[in-house]
Design a protein around this motif. Structure first.
Motif, PDB file in Angstrom:
ATOM      1  N   UNK A   1      -9.661   2.898  13.506  1.00 60.76           N
ATOM      2  CA  UNK A   1      -8.611   1.938  13.514  1.00 60.76           C
ATOM      3  C   UNK A   1      -8.889   1.202  13.254  1.00 60.76           C
ATOM      4  N   UNK A   2      -8.204   0.138  12.793  1.00 60.57           N
ATOM      5  CA  UNK A   2      -8.341  -0.874  11.840  1.00 60.57           C
ATOM      6  C   UNK A   2      -7.387  -2.097  12.149  1.00 60.57           C
ATOM      7  N   UNK A   3      -7.621  -3.157  11.199  1.00 57.52           N
ATOM      8  CA  UNK A   3      -5.700  -4.205  10.448  1.00 57.52           C
ATOM      9  C   UNK A   3      -6.399  -4.779   9.476  1.00 57.52           C
ATOM     10  N   UNK A   4      -7.597  -4.263   9.248  1.00 56.53           N
ATOM     11  CA  UNK A   4      -8.521  -5.411   8.317  1.00 56.53           C
ATOM     12  C   UNK A   4      -8.220  -4.275   6.793  1.00 56.53           C
ATOM     13  N   UNK A   5      -7.393  -4.627   5.687  1.00 55.23           N
ATOM     14  CA  UNK A   5      -7.940  -3.712   4.258  1.00 55.23           C
ATOM     15  C   UNK A   5      -7.983  -4.506   3.640  1.00 55.23           C
ATOM     16  N   UNK A   6      -7.642  -3.641   1.961  1.00 49.50           N
ATOM     17  CA  UNK A   6      -8.919  -4.079   0.835  1.00 49.50           C
ATOM     18  C   UNK A   6     -10.434  -3.386   1.264  1.00 49.50           C
ATOM     19  N   UNK A   7     -10.933  -2.640   2.427  1.00 52.66           N
ATOM     20  CA  UNK A   7     -12.217  -2.305   2.622  1.00 52.66           C
ATOM     21  C   UNK A   7     -12.540  -0.579   2.313  1.00 52.66           C
ATOM     22  N   UNK A   8     -13.933  -0.730   2.546  1.00 55.90           N
ATOM     23  CA  UNK A   8     -14.600   0.891   2.509  1.00 55.90           C
ATOM     24  C   UNK A   8     -14.530   1.417   3.711  1.00 55.90           C
ATOM     25  N   UNK A   9     -14.328   2.541   3.877  1.00 54.40           N
ATOM     26  CA  UNK A   9     -14.694   3.278   5.192  1.00 54.40           C
ATOM     27  C   UNK A   9     -15.818   3.842   4.509  1.00 54.40           C
ATOM     28  N   UNK A  10     -16.249   4.520   3.593  1.00 57.01           N
ATOM     29  CA  UNK A  10     -17.214   5.764   4.310  1.00 57.01           C
ATOM     30  C   UNK A  10     -17.008   5.901   2.729  1.00 57.01           C
ATOM     31  N   UNK A  11     -18.448   6.397   2.358  1.00 53.68           N
ATOM     32  CA  UNK A  11     -18.769   6.942   0.962  1.00 53.68           C
ATOM     33  C   UNK A  11     -19.794   7.820   0.928  1.00 53.68           C
ATOM     34  N   UNK A  12     -19.804   8.857   0.171  1.00 55.68           N
ATOM     35  CA  UNK A  12     -20.700  10.004  -0.494  1.00 55.68           C
ATOM     36  C   UNK A  12     -21.653   9.721  -2.018  1.00 55.68           C
ATOM     37  N   UNK A  13     -22.559  10.148  -2.185  1.00 54.55           N
ATOM     38  CA  UNK A  13     -22.815   9.945  -3.576  1.00 54.55           C
ATOM     39  C   UNK A  13     -24.299  10.022  -4.344  1.00 54.55           C
ATOM     40  N   UNK A  14     -24.671  10.916  -5.055  1.00 55.96           N
ATOM     41  CA  UNK A  14     -25.943  11.569  -6.239  1.00 55.96           C
ATOM     42  C   UNK A  14     -26.637  10.433  -6.153  1.00 55.96           C
ATOM     43  N   UNK A  15     -28.012  10.443  -5.617  1.00 53.86           N
ATOM     44  CA  UNK A  15     -28.624  10.533  -6.193  1.00 53.86           C
ATOM     45  C   UNK A  15     -28.898   8.791  -7.153  1.00 53.86           C
ATOM     46  N   UNK A  16     -27.953   9.772  -8.152  1.00 52.55           N
ATOM     47  CA  UNK A  16     -28.489   9.103  -9.561  1.00 52.55           C
ATOM     48  C   UNK A  16     -26.690   8.448 -10.165  1.00 52.55           C
TER      49      UNK A  16
ATOM     50  N   UNK B   1      -2.853  -2.979   0.446  1.00 48.57           N
ATOM     51  CA  UNK B   1      -1.740  -2.997   1.026  1.00 48.57           C
ATOM     52  C   UNK B   1      -1.556  -2.236   2.459  1.00 48.57           C
ATOM     53  N   UNK B   2      -3.177  -1.696   2.544  1.00 47.17           N
ATOM     54  CA  UNK B   2      -2.826  -1.042   3.860  1.00 47.17           C
ATOM     55  C   UNK B   2      -3.500   0.482   3.897  1.00 47.17           C
ATOM     56  N   UNK B   3      -3.694   0.935   2.942  1.00 47.49           N
ATOM     57  CA  UNK B   3      -2.659   2.345   2.821  1.00 47.49           C
ATOM     58  C   UNK B   3      -4.178   2.680   2.152  1.00 47.49           C
ATOM     59  N   UNK B   4      -4.397   4.381   2.747  1.00 49.93           N
ATOM     60  CA  UNK B   4      -5.744   5.190   2.153  1.00 49.93           C
ATOM     61  C   UNK B   4      -5.657   5.493   0.827  1.00 49.93           C
ATOM     62  N   UNK B   5      -7.186   5.677   0.252  1.00 54.64           N
ATOM     63  CA  UNK B   5      -7.117   5.383  -0.885  1.00 54.64           C
ATOM     64  C   UNK B   5      -8.374   6.279  -1.410  1.00 54.64           C
TER      65      UNK B   5
ATOM     66  N   UNK C   1      -2.825   2.983   6.795  1.00 52.45           N
ATOM     67  CA  UNK C   1      -3.339   3.418   7.882  1.00 52.45           C
ATOM     68  C   UNK C   1      -4.112   1.849   8.582  1.00 52.45           C
ATOM     69  N   UNK C   2      -3.770   0.862   8.344  1.00 54.77           N
ATOM     70  CA  UNK C   2      -4.389  -0.275   9.221  1.00 54.77           C
ATOM     71  C   UNK C   2      -3.278  -0.774   9.637  1.00 54.77           C
ATOM     72  N   UNK C   3      -2.781  -0.252  10.708  1.00 54.09           N
ATOM     73  CA  UNK C   3      -1.480  -0.859  11.775  1.00 54.09           C
ATOM     74  C   UNK C   3      -1.991  -1.055  13.263  1.00 54.09           C
ATOM     75  N   UNK C   4      -3.393  -0.911  13.548  1.00 53.82           N
ATOM     76  CA  UNK C   4      -4.413  -1.480  14.542  1.00 53.82           C
ATOM     77  C   UNK C   4      -4.491   0.436  15.385  1.00 53.82           C
ATOM     78  N   UNK C   5      -3.582   1.294  15.206  1.00 47.73           N
ATOM     79  CA  UNK C   5      -3.843   2.529  15.482  1.00 47.73           C
ATOM     80  C   UNK C   5      -4.806   3.291  15.073  1.00 47.73           C
TER      81      UNK C   5
END
Length: 821
Positions: A435-450, A462-466, A485-489
């Motif tokens: 739930x957010x209205x802020x764009x241009x941010x990361x929600x979560x990430x998974x990575x290999x140690x290398x 633009x407020x869409x899921x990437x 998805x950045x519409x406050x709901x």
């Protein structure tokens, strides 16, 4: 009438199909008997956990917990699986040739019946455990053969295979169970080959069958063998308990089966090696399960030097009542995915429901992942738990409030070696609520140690899921899903990384997939930002990764969205019970009946699975109980009891055949209800009354009725059903004791279970009717050697009668015109 008691030493009740059962009947005190209690005392009471009590001879210490000399060590312990059955032996009647089902022998009197078994080559004998043991010496073929006075047509041959022969260095070891023709070498039955471990269903001519059905022998699945002829077809069947049978082969009945009389033979052969044996038991037995559960304890007591163990056991409800309280429906769906044909298991699950002030977030998947720590980037910002979460779950969420995209707090954690090992062989299904209205941010990430493999879910300018990914450690490739998805709901996001990534938003797929290379070696999780940047601003909840052997997104995405938003409100009661059983780890619920109303949401957590099931049971006016023949539940609808007829009775018994000292006709106000107030969650509170009953008896109100209906009309229907049934209850038999062992309808009586109906005929002249029909609500029983007393707890079957148009019995104005509910 042998009682059959078996223990599943070392077995796990949650995996009943893997249990190897050991017959311990010979140690049971059959003078005192085995006592079993099941069901409810009446139709208005809940069914209780079933129990069994028995006394075991512990002279050699085999039932002493911790005794290393016990043949069952170290599995004599609490929660050991146990089951109790009755093996009803046939009696011979009429003139020869007899139906083969009348051929019976329990081999428990210490001597071979030479009239029944005139041929005994090889010295077969009855063991102290009550088995037929046929020795198998090298170079000696044996036969253990009945008289030729039997017919298989329209009948059957059954036997328990207790012990298969060992190879013992031999080059040929085989043992069989045959129905033999008058022509040598023509026979039908089962053959076990010890060298190959093959159990073969065979129809031999000239001692050969070119097309047998070969099974890899299993002591679990093939404990019982049967050959049966019916309607022109021969069936070969196996069973793990002598009650539930599986057809392994069928064949058009050979002509000789209809034209000849038959003998039964248990031959053996061994070439070389050292001697061994095979053991059989309970030829011709009809098995009826009475109890399936787990032992509560093995208390050892002494009288002088004599030792005994008084064992008490409880059915499946004991195990269910030990389970922790349920999480929200969403949480349970995440933890218990169920996609047929796919292997799936939790990777990690962070509900983010910690209380305000917590410094870390925990994994509740049980997969062994570490916690997520609150990590500070630069100065400022906040991360707090305990915020309002999804309305339909009752769960809280985590709120991220960074000072900027590069200053604030987020969550980081090492998911561990097991998670990393599963990343690659299995596709990762990543999901969360945002739930957010802020764009241009990361929600979560998974990575290999290398950093060779990375996947990041974020929000575009633009407020869409990437979806961003790399499999070479280079620049992340960005795929814009075009889903705002950045519409406050609150929005549910689910991404299935099964090579060509499929993503779902709010349970629906946009029909666009983003190509992402296969991810492997993923181990580190960042939530609310990624690697110290693009810090998220808003709320997050229910972050989870599930591993699967194939794509599961199309199945679980809509389910998880419904779980949080509707709590599956409106699904049928039987479906809800099966869903709750899945949360408890049960794969099987037997559903009886056809009338199941929709039920309201049970989306919030905090109640036990049994409490939730009982809510559904009460809402349905149904019956919920543990099965007595396997590890599972039964759920009955109310219509299963509608209008019982003599043709559907489990059995009929004359009053003179009852244990008359305990028979009473009750006519009191125990069940009387003539006023009731009923309601549902979020609905109206309504009252139903029966004025004529109130005038005659005064007000009888059992208290407010709160049920999980989805409409006010359904609540009203349920209230009317209760009041109209019990506004003026008629006289009824509530306890019906029967010494069942001596009855010719013994098997029918054993088949009676909760909600079965039976009729007591030829009632004394003082009774209100010559015949009274009863519905079984439960029973207590004591099974002894040549004795079986069953006391049925019953209710009046008439209370379940409903109106049938133009029916002579069920459309009598003012008497049987009760509308079905």
């Amino acid at each position: 009438m042998p009682v059959l008691v078996e223990a599943g030493w070392g077995g796990l009740v949650q995996y009943p199909w893997t249990i190897t059962w050991t017959d311990i009947t010979t140690y049971v005190d059959t003078v005192r008997g085995v006592s079993v209690s099941r069901g409810a005392s009446d139709e208005l009471s809940e069914t209780q956990p079933g129990t069994a009590t028995l006394v075991l001879d512990n002279s050699d210490g085999r039932f002493t917990p911790g005794n290393g000399a016990s043949p069952y060590y170290p599995y004599v312990r609490r929660n050991a699986p146990i089951r109790v059955s009755v093996a009803v032996m046939p009696t011979v009647s009429g003139a020869a040739p007899y139906p083969m089902a009348m051929l019976g022998d329990d081999f428990d009197d210490g001597r071979i019946d030479t009239t029944k078994w005139p041929t005994n080559v090889g010295g077969a004998f009855e063991t102290s455990a009550g088995y037929l043991r046929i020795p198998m010496a090298p170079g000696i073929d044996t036969n253990f053969t009945s008289a030729r006075t039997w017919k298989l047509q329209g009948s059957q041959l059954t036997a328990k295979l207790c012990t298969v022969p060992a190879v013992n260095g031999s080059s040929n070891v085989a043992a069989s169970m045959w129905v033999t023709s008058t022509t040598s070498g023509t026979r039908i039955g089962w053959r076990y080959d010890a060298l190959t471990g093959v159990l073969a269903a065979m129809s031999q001519v000239g001692f050969a069958d070119a097309t047998p059905t070969n099974l890899t022998y299993s002591a679990i699945d093939h404990a019982w063998l049967r050959v049966r002829e019916s309607g022109g077809t021969v069936y070969w069947e196996t069973s793990g308990d002598g009650y539930d049978w599986t057809v392994r082969r069928s064949l058009a009945t050979p002509a000789w089966i209809g034209s000849q009389t038959h003998a039964v033979d248990f031959p053996t052969t061994r070439t070389g090696g050292t001697a061994g044996f095979i053991e059989w038991d309970l030829v011709g037995a009809e098995v009826r399960p009475r109890f399936w559960g787990t032992v509560n304890e093995f208390p050892v007591s002494w009288k002088g030097l004599a030792s005994q163990t008084v064992v008490s056991a409880t059915d499946l409800f004991k195990w269910l009542n030990r389970l922790p309280v349920l999480k929200s429906a969403l949480g349970e769906e995440i933890l218990h995915p169920d996609v047929p044909g796919v292997t799936e298991f939790p990777g990690c699950y962070f509900p983010l429901t910690e209380p305000s002030g917590a410094a870390s977030a925990g994994d509740v998947s049980g997969a062994g992942c570490g916690s997520l720590a609150v990590t500070q980037v630069s100065a400022g910002g906040a991360l707090d738990f305990g915020s309002d979460g999804l309305d339909g779950t009752g769960d809280t969420s985590a709120t991220f409030t960074p000072a900027s995209a590069s200053a604030g707090r987020y969550l980081t954690g090492d998911l561990g070696a097991a998670f990393q090992a599963n990343s690659g062989p299995y596709a990762a299904v990543i999901e969360f609520w945002v739930k957010t209205t802020t764009t241009g941010r990361a929600i979560l990430g998974l990575f290999e140690p290398s950093l060779d493999h990375q996947i990041v879910l974020g929000i575009s300018a633009g407020g869409t899921l990437t979806i961003e990914s790399t499999d070479s450690g280079g620049t992340l490739t960005v795929n814009d899903t075009l889903r705002a998805i950045a519409d406050g709901a609150w929005h549910h996001i689910l991404v299935d990384t099964n090579l060509s990534v499929t993503h779902y938003t709010d349970g629906a797929s946009p029909g666009v997939s983003a190509f992402t290379p296969a991810m492997s070696g993923l181990r580190t999780l960042h939530v609310g930002g990624y690697r110290g940047g693009r810090l998220f601003n808003g709320q997050l909840a229910h972050v989870a990764v599930t591993f699967a052997s194939a794509s599961i997104a199309s199945t679980i995405a809509p389910l998880h969205y419904q779980a949080a938003t509707t709590g599956f409100s409106g699904e049928a009661a039987n479906v809800r019970v099966q869903r709750l059983a899945r949360y408890a780890g049960l794969s099987s619920v037997t559903v009886w009946g056809s009338t199941f109303d929709p039920v309201a949401s049970q989306s919030t957590g905090g109640s036990s699975v049994v409490a939730r099931m009982r809510e559904v049971e009460s809402t349905e006016s149904g019956r919920l109980f543990a099965e007595r023949d396997y590890y599972g539940l039964a759920f009955q609808s109310r219509d299963l009891r509608y209008n019982p007829t003599p043709a559907n009775d489990a059995f009929t018994i004359a009053y003179a055949d009852l244990e008359t000292d305990s028979v009473e006709l009750a006519d009191d106000d125990q069940k009387l209800v003539n006023s009731i107030e009923a309601s549902r969650p979020g609905g109206a509170t309504q009252r139903v009354t029966a004025p004529a009953s109130i005038l005659a008896f005064g007000v009888y109100d059992p208290g407010a009725l709160s049920i999980l209906k989805t409409s006010d009309n359904s609540v009203l229907d349920a209230a009317y059903w209760r009041v109209y049934r019990y506004a003026n209850p008629g006289p009824e038999l509530r306890e019906v004791p029967i010494e069942a062992y001596s009855m010719g309808t013994y098997l029918d009586i054993l088949d009676a279970d909760i909600s079965s109906a039976f009729t007591v005929t030829s009632m004394p002249p003082q009774a209100p009717a010559s015949s009274i029909r009863c519905t079984v609500e439960g029973y207590t029983e004591t099974i002894r050697d040549r004795g079986h007393l069953i006391q049925f707890h019953t209710s009046a079957a008439f209370s379940d009668s409903v109106w049938v148009l133009d029916d002579a019995v069920y459309s009598v104005l003012g008497a049987t015109t009760r509308l079905a509910y």
